[in-house]
Design an enzyme around this catalytic site. Structure first.
Site, PDB file in Angstrom:
ATOM      1  N   PHE A 158       0.837  -1.209   0.000  1.00  0.00           N
ATOM      2  CA  PHE A 158       0.000   0.000   0.000  1.00  0.00           C
ATOM      3  C   PHE A 158       0.872   1.260   0.000  1.00  0.00           C
ATOM      4  O   PHE A 158       0.821   2.073  -0.933  1.00  0.00           O
ATOM      5  CB  PHE A 158      -0.927  -0.097   1.234  1.00  0.00           C
ATOM      6  CG  PHE A 158      -1.478   1.192   1.746  1.00  0.00           C
ATOM      7  CD1 PHE A 158      -2.140   2.084   0.900  1.00  0.00           C
ATOM      8  CD2 PHE A 158      -1.368   1.509   3.101  1.00  0.00           C
ATOM      9  CE1 PHE A 158      -2.662   3.270   1.402  1.00  0.00           C
ATOM     10  CE2 PHE A 158      -1.900   2.688   3.603  1.00  0.00           C
ATOM     11  CZ  PHE A 158      -2.533   3.570   2.747  1.00  0.00           C
ATOM     12  N   ASP A 209       9.962  -6.713  -3.976  1.00  0.00           N
ATOM     13  CA  ASP A 209       8.833  -7.225  -3.183  1.00  0.00           C
ATOM     14  C   ASP A 209       8.788  -8.740  -3.328  1.00  0.00           C
ATOM     15  O   ASP A 209       9.067  -9.268  -4.404  1.00  0.00           O
ATOM     16  CB  ASP A 209       7.510  -6.621  -3.683  1.00  0.00           C
ATOM     17  CG  ASP A 209       6.474  -6.531  -2.582  1.00  0.00           C
ATOM     18  OD1 ASP A 209       6.067  -5.414  -2.223  1.00  0.00           O
ATOM     19  OD2 ASP A 209       6.069  -7.607  -2.054  1.00  0.00           O
ATOM     20  N   ASN A 210       8.459  -9.425  -2.240  1.00  0.00           N
ATOM     21  CA  ASN A 210       8.304 -10.884  -2.346  1.00  0.00           C
ATOM     22  C   ASN A 210       6.838 -11.276  -2.492  1.00  0.00           C
ATOM     23  O   ASN A 210       6.501 -12.455  -2.517  1.00  0.00           O
ATOM     24  CB  ASN A 210       8.930 -11.600  -1.133  1.00  0.00           C
ATOM     25  CG  ASN A 210       8.192 -11.311   0.158  1.00  0.00           C
ATOM     26  OD1 ASN A 210       7.225 -10.550   0.174  1.00  0.00           O
ATOM     27  ND2 ASN A 210       8.640 -11.909   1.241  1.00  0.00           N
ATOM     28  N   THR A 225       2.494  -9.909   1.072  1.00  0.00           N
ATOM     29  CA  THR A 225       1.212  -9.195   1.216  1.00  0.00           C
ATOM     30  C   THR A 225       1.055  -8.110   0.149  1.00  0.00           C
ATOM     31  O   THR A 225       0.007  -7.484   0.060  1.00  0.00           O
ATOM     32  CB  THR A 225       1.077  -8.529   2.618  1.00  0.00           C
ATOM     33  OG1 THR A 225       2.236  -7.723   2.860  1.00  0.00           O
ATOM     34  CG2 THR A 225       0.934  -9.563   3.713  1.00  0.00           C
ATOM     35  N   VAL A 264      13.777  -9.170   1.093  1.00  0.00           N
ATOM     36  CA  VAL A 264      14.683  -8.274   1.809  1.00  0.00           C
ATOM     37  C   VAL A 264      15.579  -9.049   2.785  1.00  0.00           C
ATOM     38  O   VAL A 264      16.601  -8.542   3.233  1.00  0.00           O
ATOM     39  CB  VAL A 264      13.857  -7.177   2.532  1.00  0.00           C
ATOM     40  CG1 VAL A 264      13.082  -7.752   3.713  1.00  0.00           C
ATOM     41  CG2 VAL A 264      14.732  -6.029   3.002  1.00  0.00           C
ATOM     42  N   TYR A 309       5.663  -8.416  15.423  1.00  0.00           N
ATOM     43  CA  TYR A 309       5.754  -7.138  14.706  1.00  0.00           C
ATOM     44  C   TYR A 309       6.443  -6.087  15.573  1.00  0.00           C
ATOM     45  O   TYR A 309       7.439  -5.487  15.173  1.00  0.00           O
ATOM     46  CB  TYR A 309       4.340  -6.681  14.326  1.00  0.00           C
ATOM     47  CG  TYR A 309       4.305  -5.464  13.440  1.00  0.00           C
ATOM     48  CD1 TYR A 309       4.739  -5.525  12.115  1.00  0.00           C
ATOM     49  CD2 TYR A 309       3.818  -4.246  13.912  1.00  0.00           C
ATOM     50  CE1 TYR A 309       4.696  -4.404  11.295  1.00  0.00           C
ATOM     51  CE2 TYR A 309       3.767  -3.127  13.097  1.00  0.00           C
ATOM     52  CZ  TYR A 309       4.202  -3.213  11.792  1.00  0.00           C
ATOM     53  OH  TYR A 309       4.153  -2.097  10.984  1.00  0.00           O
ATOM     54  N   THR A 364      -2.098   4.601   9.052  1.00  0.00           N
ATOM     55  CA  THR A 364      -2.222   5.295   7.765  1.00  0.00           C
ATOM     56  C   THR A 364      -3.249   4.549   6.909  1.00  0.00           C
ATOM     57  O   THR A 364      -3.373   3.328   7.018  1.00  0.00           O
ATOM     58  CB  THR A 364      -0.853   5.347   7.066  1.00  0.00           C
ATOM     59  OG1 THR A 364       0.083   5.940   7.966  1.00  0.00           O
ATOM     60  CG2 THR A 364      -0.887   6.167   5.803  1.00  0.00           C
ATOM     61  N   ARG A 377      -7.401  -4.293   8.698  1.00  0.00           N
ATOM     62  CA  ARG A 377      -7.308  -3.148   9.597  1.00  0.00           C
ATOM     63  C   ARG A 377      -8.630  -2.391   9.619  1.00  0.00           C
ATOM     64  O   ARG A 377      -9.501  -2.598   8.798  1.00  0.00           O
ATOM     65  CB  ARG A 377      -6.137  -2.242   9.193  1.00  0.00           C
ATOM     66  CG  ARG A 377      -4.841  -2.770   9.774  1.00  0.00           C
ATOM     67  CD  ARG A 377      -3.670  -1.932   9.384  1.00  0.00           C
ATOM     68  NE  ARG A 377      -3.323  -2.129   7.989  1.00  0.00           N
ATOM     69  CZ  ARG A 377      -2.200  -1.665   7.439  1.00  0.00           C
ATOM     70  NH1 ARG A 377      -1.349  -0.990   8.156  1.00  0.00           N
ATOM     71  NH2 ARG A 377      -1.943  -1.887   6.162  1.00  0.00           N
TER      72      ARG A 377
HETATM   73  N1  UDP Z   1     -10.713  -2.749  15.039  1.00  0.00           N
HETATM   74  C1  UDP Z   1     -12.106  -2.876  15.113  1.00  0.00           C
HETATM   75  N2  UDP Z   1     -12.737  -3.545  14.115  1.00  0.00           N
HETATM   76  C2  UDP Z   1     -12.101  -4.071  13.040  1.00  0.00           C
HETATM   77  C3  UDP Z   1     -10.683  -3.927  12.956  1.00  0.00           C
HETATM   78  C4  UDP Z   1     -10.033  -3.269  13.983  1.00  0.00           C
HETATM   79  O1  UDP Z   1     -12.747  -2.400  16.069  1.00  0.00           O
HETATM   80  O2  UDP Z   1     -12.775  -4.654  12.177  1.00  0.00           O
HETATM   81  C5  UDP Z   1     -10.010  -2.004  16.114  1.00  0.00           C
HETATM   82  C6  UDP Z   1      -8.798  -2.709  16.709  1.00  0.00           C
HETATM   83  O3  UDP Z   1      -9.175  -3.561  17.765  1.00  0.00           O
HETATM   84  C7  UDP Z   1      -7.970  -1.527  17.169  1.00  0.00           C
HETATM   85  C8  UDP Z   1      -8.271  -0.432  16.145  1.00  0.00           C
HETATM   86  O4  UDP Z   1      -9.489  -0.820  15.528  1.00  0.00           O
HETATM   87  O5  UDP Z   1      -8.387  -1.092  18.440  1.00  0.00           O
HETATM   88  C9  UDP Z   1      -7.191  -0.290  15.085  1.00  0.00           C
HETATM   89  O6  UDP Z   1      -6.915  -1.567  14.591  1.00  0.00           O
HETATM   90  P1  UDP Z   1      -5.990  -1.847  13.322  1.00  0.00           P
HETATM   91  O7  UDP Z   1      -5.940  -3.325  13.135  1.00  0.00           O
HETATM   92  O8  UDP Z   1      -6.446  -1.022  12.179  1.00  0.00           O
HETATM   93  O9  UDP Z   1      -4.554  -1.276  13.688  1.00  0.00           O
HETATM   94  P2  UDP Z   1      -3.671  -1.231  15.006  1.00  0.00           P
HETATM   95  O10 UDP Z   1      -3.569   0.222  15.298  1.00  0.00           O
HETATM   96  O11 UDP Z   1      -4.338  -1.968  16.129  1.00  0.00           O
HETATM   97  O12 UDP Z   1      -2.389  -1.864  14.601  1.00  0.00           O
END
Ligand code: UDP
Length: 325
Positions: free
Chosen positions: A18, A38-39, A42, A64, A150, A180, A191
């Site tokens: 992305f 890139d491999n 994702t 990498v 991570y 982001t 996400r």
């Molecule tokens: N989250 C949510 N519903 C979803 C995906 C994520 O409520 O379908 C919440 C997650 O628990 C976190 C926040 O949204 O509190 C951000 O999550 P994300 O996975 O985007 O990134 P993070 O900042 O946690 O790495």
């Protein structure tokens, strides 16, 4: 940046991702010769549709974690899965991409003059006890939890690269990227912005993890890319670790309403369990980026969500006209 008669070559690891692909577009527009690595763990070649039309873009499928054979003046190291769902699906690959990737870059920098612009993350702060987070904060990370592959991988990568700077004088710049979003996020990214948007567009219930009172701060991709670019071209840099993110903090409940509003659809909200070690709050202190780079985000959330929504609609709805992403 003065280009002279010859183009300067840069390498982007994770170029099909992305952010990697948006960075490739920006660097091509700035007149660089861009090599993408890139491999495809994702990454998605579809993200490189516009870059691939440029004669000054070259793609290498590779990893990498292996020795780099490309010549470049600047290496942007973005190679690592970044969504919790993806990075937890193969924790070993996540950890090794960060750590071995950083070791390969440090080895490369020992042999050649190169500038390394490394993508670290707000996750190095873990579930922070200091708020908002400044670069001086050491973080609060569970080293054996589900996010550790991570968080700790990225923390160790910072260690490797800061040692390369101290011991060998390597020119290292580290950006701690906060949440982001934008066009080209994978539809199955997992996400929150991509999940909520997809759900609102498809008329499905929004999946709220926990009570939705946890906060994040969301930066639109073009703002973030501009921060990366500025960090890469600034001359001397005394403090090489810089937060990049949007300081507008909001709860996930507020985000859900903002997304529904922009998508023009009201859907139900279903509660799901909060994932383990999910940070309660997150918000960058960007004083340093502002001072060093004259940078601050410009795109309002509603504007950025609208652009992302348009891209998601094109990809999700079969009747939508395919356009350049
Ligand atoms: N989250 C949510 N519903 C979803 C995906 C994520 O409520 O379908 C919440 C997650 O628990 C976190 C926040 O949204 O509190 C951000 O999550 P994300 O996975 O985007 O990134 P993070 O900042 O946690 O790495």
């Amino acid at each position: 940046m003065g280009l002279g008669s010859t183009r300067r070559t840069v390498l982007i690891t994770g170029a099909a991702g992305f952010l990697g692909s948006h960075l490739a577009d920006r660097l091509l527009a700035e007149g660089f010769e861009v090599v993408g690595l890139d491999n495809l763990m994702t990454g998605d070649l579809g993200n490189l549709r516009s870059a691939s039309r440029e004669p000054h873009f070259h793609l290498e499928i590779g990893d990498v974690r292996e020795t780099l054979h490309v010549y470049a003046e600047i290496i942007f190291n973005l190679a690592c899965p970044a969504s919790p769902v993806h990075y937890q699906s193969d924790p070993y690959a996540t950890l090794t991409s960060s750590v071995f990737g950083a070791i390969r870059l440090a080895e490369y920098a020992r042999l050649r003059r190169v500038r390394i612009v490394h993508a670290s993350t707000s996750e190095v702060y873990g579930d922070p006890l200091e708020h908002p987070q400044k670069e001086t904060y050491w973080g609060h990370v569970n080293p054996i939890g589900e996010r550790a592959c991570y968080d700790e991988g990225k923390r160790a990568a910072e260690t490797v690269l800061m040692d390369a700077r101290r011991v060998h004088g390597a020119d290292v710049r580290i950006m701690r990227i906060f949440n982001t979003y934008g066009p080209r996020m994978a539809l199955n990214d997992g996400r929150v912005v991509s999940n909520f948007l997809r759900q609102a567009i498809e008329g499905e219930p929004i999946t709220m993890y926990g009570d939705g009172s946890q906060s994040r701060s969301f930066c639109y991709q073009s703002d973030l890319i501009d921060g990366i670019f500025r960090l890469a071209i600034v001359n001397a840099i005394e403090q090489p670790i810089v937060n990049l993110g949007n300081p507008r903090e909001m709860t996930m409940n507020e985000l859900a309403f903002a997304v529904m509003n922009v998508a023009g659809k009201e859907v139900a909200i279903v509660r799901k369990p909060l994932p383990a070690d999910d940070p309660r709050r997150r918000c960058p202190d960007i004083t340093l980026a502002n001072k060093l780079l004259g940078w601050e985000p410009k795109v309002a959330l509603e504007q950025g969500i609208a652009a992302t929504c348009a891209d998601f609609r094109e990809r999700l709805l079969p009747e939508a006209k395919p356009e350049q992403r």
